[in-house]
Design a protein around this motif. Sequence first.
Motif, PDB file in Angstrom:
ATOM      1  N   GLY A 146      35.311  32.945 -32.032  1.00 21.83           N
ATOM      2  CA  GLY A 146      36.195  31.822 -32.276  1.00 21.83           C
ATOM      3  C   GLY A 146      37.479  32.239 -32.967  1.00 21.83           C
ATOM      4  O   GLY A 146      37.777  33.432 -33.090  1.00 21.83           O
ATOM      5  N   PRO A 147      38.269  31.264 -33.439  1.00 23.91           N
ATOM      6  CA  PRO A 147      39.533  31.577 -34.114  1.00 23.91           C
ATOM      7  C   PRO A 147      39.311  32.434 -35.355  1.00 23.91           C
ATOM      8  O   PRO A 147      38.211  32.462 -35.914  1.00 23.91           O
ATOM      9  N   PRO A 148      40.344  33.142 -35.805  1.00 20.81           N
ATOM     10  CA  PRO A 148      40.217  33.951 -37.025  1.00 20.81           C
ATOM     11  C   PRO A 148      39.723  33.118 -38.201  1.00 20.81           C
ATOM     12  O   PRO A 148      40.174  31.992 -38.412  1.00 20.81           O
ATOM     13  N   GLY A 149      38.777  33.667 -38.951  1.00 20.60           N
ATOM     14  CA  GLY A 149      38.269  32.983 -40.125  1.00 20.60           C
ATOM     15  C   GLY A 149      37.152  32.014 -39.872  1.00 20.60           C
ATOM     16  O   GLY A 149      36.652  31.391 -40.806  1.00 20.60           O
ATOM     17  N   SER A 150      36.700  31.885 -38.627  1.00 19.75           N
ATOM     18  CA  SER A 150      35.641  30.925 -38.333  1.00 19.75           C
ATOM     19  C   SER A 150      34.253  31.498 -38.602  1.00 19.75           C
ATOM     20  O   SER A 150      33.257  30.809 -38.449  1.00 19.75           O
ATOM     21  N   GLY A 151      34.196  32.781 -38.977  1.00 17.70           N
ATOM     22  CA  GLY A 151      32.913  33.386 -39.282  1.00 17.70           C
ATOM     23  C   GLY A 151      32.352  34.153 -38.098  1.00 17.70           C
ATOM     24  O   GLY A 151      32.856  34.097 -36.992  1.00 17.70           O
ATOM     25  N   ASP A 152      31.265  34.882 -38.352  1.00 17.29           N
ATOM     26  CA  ASP A 152      30.633  35.670 -37.309  1.00 17.29           C
ATOM     27  C   ASP A 152      29.992  34.750 -36.276  1.00 17.29           C
ATOM     28  O   ASP A 152      29.186  33.891 -36.619  1.00 17.29           O
ATOM     29  N   ASP A 153      30.333  34.938 -35.000  1.00 14.55           N
ATOM     30  CA  ASP A 153      29.811  34.095 -33.931  1.00 14.55           C
ATOM     31  C   ASP A 153      28.618  34.716 -33.226  1.00 14.55           C
ATOM     32  O   ASP A 153      28.287  34.323 -32.107  1.00 14.55           O
ATOM     33  N   GLY A 154      27.988  35.672 -33.843  1.00 17.12           N
ATOM     34  CA  GLY A 154      26.823  36.288 -33.245  1.00 17.12           C
ATOM     35  C   GLY A 154      27.154  37.556 -32.496  1.00 17.12           C
ATOM     36  O   GLY A 154      28.301  37.836 -32.157  1.00 17.12           O
ATOM     37  N   ALA A 396      25.568  28.822 -20.695  1.00 19.36           N
ATOM     38  CA  ALA A 396      24.881  30.009 -21.200  1.00 19.36           C
ATOM     39  C   ALA A 396      25.245  30.284 -22.654  1.00 19.36           C
ATOM     40  O   ALA A 396      24.370  30.556 -23.487  1.00 19.36           O
ATOM     41  N   MET A 397      26.538  30.210 -22.975  1.00 23.20           N
ATOM     42  CA  MET A 397      26.954  30.482 -24.344  1.00 23.20           C
ATOM     43  C   MET A 397      26.548  29.357 -25.286  1.00 23.20           C
ATOM     44  O   MET A 397      26.296  29.596 -26.473  1.00 23.20           O
ATOM     45  N   ALA A 398      26.462  28.120 -24.780  1.00 26.35           N
ATOM     46  CA  ALA A 398      25.971  27.016 -25.622  1.00 26.35           C
ATOM     47  C   ALA A 398      24.527  27.281 -26.029  1.00 26.35           C
ATOM     48  O   ALA A 398      24.131  27.022 -27.174  1.00 26.35           O
ATOM     49  N   ARG A 399      23.742  27.801 -25.102  1.00 27.72           N
ATOM     50  CA  ARG A 399      22.355  28.140 -25.420  1.00 27.72           C
ATOM     51  C   ARG A 399      22.291  29.245 -26.465  1.00 27.72           C
ATOM     52  O   ARG A 399      21.509  29.175 -27.421  1.00 27.72           O
ATOM     53  N   ALA A 400      23.133  30.260 -26.286  1.00 27.12           N
ATOM     54  CA  ALA A 400      23.147  31.361 -27.247  1.00 27.12           C
ATOM     55  C   ALA A 400      23.609  30.894 -28.624  1.00 27.12           C
ATOM     56  O   ALA A 400      23.051  31.302 -29.651  1.00 27.12           O
ATOM     57  N   ASP A 401      24.635  30.040 -28.655  1.00 23.92           N
ATOM     58  CA  ASP A 401      25.140  29.539 -29.931  1.00 23.92           C
ATOM     59  C   ASP A 401      24.093  28.682 -30.643  1.00 23.92           C
ATOM     60  O   ASP A 401      23.954  28.738 -31.873  1.00 23.92           O
ATOM     61  N   ALA A 402      23.361  27.868 -29.878  1.00 30.23           N
ATOM     62  CA  ALA A 402      22.327  27.030 -30.473  1.00 30.23           C
ATOM     63  C   ALA A 402      21.212  27.891 -31.055  1.00 30.23           C
ATOM     64  O   ALA A 402      20.700  27.612 -32.152  1.00 30.23           O
ATOM     65  N   ARG A 403      20.862  28.934 -30.336  1.00 31.07           N
ATOM     66  CA  ARG A 403      19.816  29.828 -30.837  1.00 31.07           C
ATOM     67  C   ARG A 403      20.280  30.544 -32.099  1.00 31.07           C
ATOM     68  O   ARG A 403      19.507  30.702 -33.048  1.00 31.07           O
ATOM     69  N   ARG A 404      21.540  30.967 -32.100  1.00 33.07           N
ATOM     70  CA  ARG A 404      22.064  31.637 -33.287  1.00 33.07           C
ATOM     71  C   ARG A 404      22.102  30.695 -34.476  1.00 33.07           C
ATOM     72  O   ARG A 404      21.819  31.094 -35.616  1.00 33.07           O
ATOM     73  N   ALA A 405      22.446  29.425 -34.238  1.00 31.61           N
ATOM     74  CA  ALA A 405      22.501  28.441 -35.324  1.00 31.61           C
ATOM     75  C   ALA A 405      21.129  28.250 -35.966  1.00 31.61           C
ATOM     76  O   ALA A 405      21.025  28.085 -37.183  1.00 31.61           O
ATOM     77  N   ARG A 406      20.085  28.290 -35.129  1.00 28.64           N
ATOM     78  CA  ARG A 406      18.729  28.122 -35.672  1.00 28.64           C
ATOM     79  C   ARG A 406      18.309  29.316 -36.515  1.00 28.64           C
ATOM     80  O   ARG A 406      17.446  29.212 -37.382  1.00 28.64           O
ATOM     81  N   ARG A 407      18.941  30.465 -36.259  1.00 25.49           N
ATOM     82  CA  ARG A 407      18.580  31.677 -36.997  1.00 25.49           C
ATOM     83  C   ARG A 407      19.669  32.076 -37.992  1.00 25.49           C
ATOM     84  O   ARG A 407      19.700  33.203 -38.466  1.00 25.49           O
ATOM     85  N   SER A 408      20.578  31.146 -38.301  1.00 27.33           N
ATOM     86  CA  SER A 408      21.751  31.473 -39.130  1.00 27.33           C
ATOM     87  C   SER A 408      21.379  31.885 -40.537  1.00 27.33           C
ATOM     88  O   SER A 408      22.188  32.490 -41.241  1.00 27.33           O
ATOM     89  N   SER A 409      20.189  31.577 -40.988  1.00 30.15           N
ATOM     90  CA  SER A 409      19.808  31.946 -42.347  1.00 30.15           C
ATOM     91  C   SER A 409      19.762  33.453 -42.536  1.00 30.15           C
ATOM     92  O   SER A 409      19.837  33.953 -43.658  1.00 30.15           O
ATOM     93  N   GLY A 410      19.705  34.192 -41.425  1.00 27.23           N
ATOM     94  CA  GLY A 410      19.639  35.645 -41.533  1.00 27.23           C
ATOM     95  C   GLY A 410      20.981  36.330 -41.404  1.00 27.23           C
ATOM     96  O   GLY A 410      21.044  37.539 -41.271  1.00 27.23           O
ATOM     97  N   THR A 411      22.097  35.569 -41.422  1.00 26.26           N
ATOM     98  CA  THR A 411      23.422  36.153 -41.252  1.00 26.26           C
ATOM     99  C   THR A 411      23.746  37.120 -42.378  1.00 26.26           C
ATOM    100  O   THR A 411      23.524  36.828 -43.546  1.00 26.26           O
TER     101      THR A 411
END
Length: 421
Positions: A146-154, A396-411
């Motif tokens: 995403g845009p600069p500063g939006s954080g790690d997108d996986g 496809a990327m929506a699925r990946a983003d949703a999966r990453r969001a569920r596991r975001s506690s491990g960022t």
Amino acid sequence: MLAISYPLTLLVVGALLLFGSWLPMLLSRFPLSLPMLCLAGGFGLSFTHLVQLPPMPWGNSDLGEKINEIIVVLALMEAGLRIDRRFSIRSWASVWRLLLVSMPLTILALMLLGHYFLGFGWAASLLLATALAPTDPVLAADVQTGPPGSGDDGETRFALTAEAGLNDGLAFPFILLALMMQSGANAFGHWLAVDTVGELAIGTVVGLVVGRSVGLLLFRLPSIKLSNTGEGLAAVGATLLCYAATTMLHGNGFVAVFIAAIMIRVVCPQDAFHVTMAEFAAQVERVLVMLILLILGWGLGSGLLAALTPVGAAVALGLILIIRPVSALIAFRGSRESGLSRRLIGFFGVRGIGTLYYLQYAFNRSVFAERAQIWAVCSLAIAASIFLHGLLTKPAMARADARRARRSSGTREDLLLTEPR
């Protein structure tokens, strides 16, 4: 020459500016992309008398080469500014796997197919392989971070963004090697020492110096720092300055621009001006891309695919559906990435403007008997990538983003330049 009236030229430019601003917002609701519509629009124009181009508008067009060159370097600057992850050998491991394993395997596979199945000479086979092997930083926006500063997108988005930022520069020496082979010169040592190692070294040093210097100018000058102006035009200025300085020193400009963008981010990673610069570079790039894809679409409907054979079509589609995915899976053997992430990284190796630039660069400097066939294979690969990846990216990327969001506690937040929003 382009046979088009002045009023029609203004109409086309005005429409590109207007639709380039409006269509991305409209298309966000549908599994469509702006490149898809531009390519289809150009294809439709080929059946009208509004635009008349030479049958092969790309092969000896200096203007087309320069436009594509500018598009690519702007995309490299934008990609570098997007990356929020700190640079390190370990945290960028997925990128090294793609650059040092997947891309060489892709080049090798395509070169062998070009020689033994398409009947090309070795120089033409290498040109075909190198033009198609790198992923594109221009048309892959939907799979990038995403845009600069939006954080790690996986890992998926990061790997695709950083790979696209670096593989253009790493592939370019092999374009020079193909030209050397075609000329019959016996200068492998010069190619390895000067065209490869030397140019990469110069590009790296210039990128570090220019990126650091521009970053200080933008963010560290007391009271008169350039970021206070809010002018996103600074991104274009930094891009052109870095690229021109590097090429004047006979270095690799693609590598220099991407490294410079990374260094600019490092100087003051949390400043919102990074977003302004990235957005402005993207806007300029988008208008030029729309123009190029309209012309490419026109070519597809006007004979650009006339030299395409069934074997050539199989090679073009095989790159997208088999060669790239398999090479990426091989590259990620033994890694800790999930199966979904590996498959997405392998599949979404978008091809586009970079391929056009490589071919124009080569054909403007040497004569290849296989030119028409190479254009046909590459054009089909680009068109197939635009439509296939364009249709599948959002779900496809929506699925990946949703999966990453569920596991975001491990960022791992210590790897980020900025805290996630």
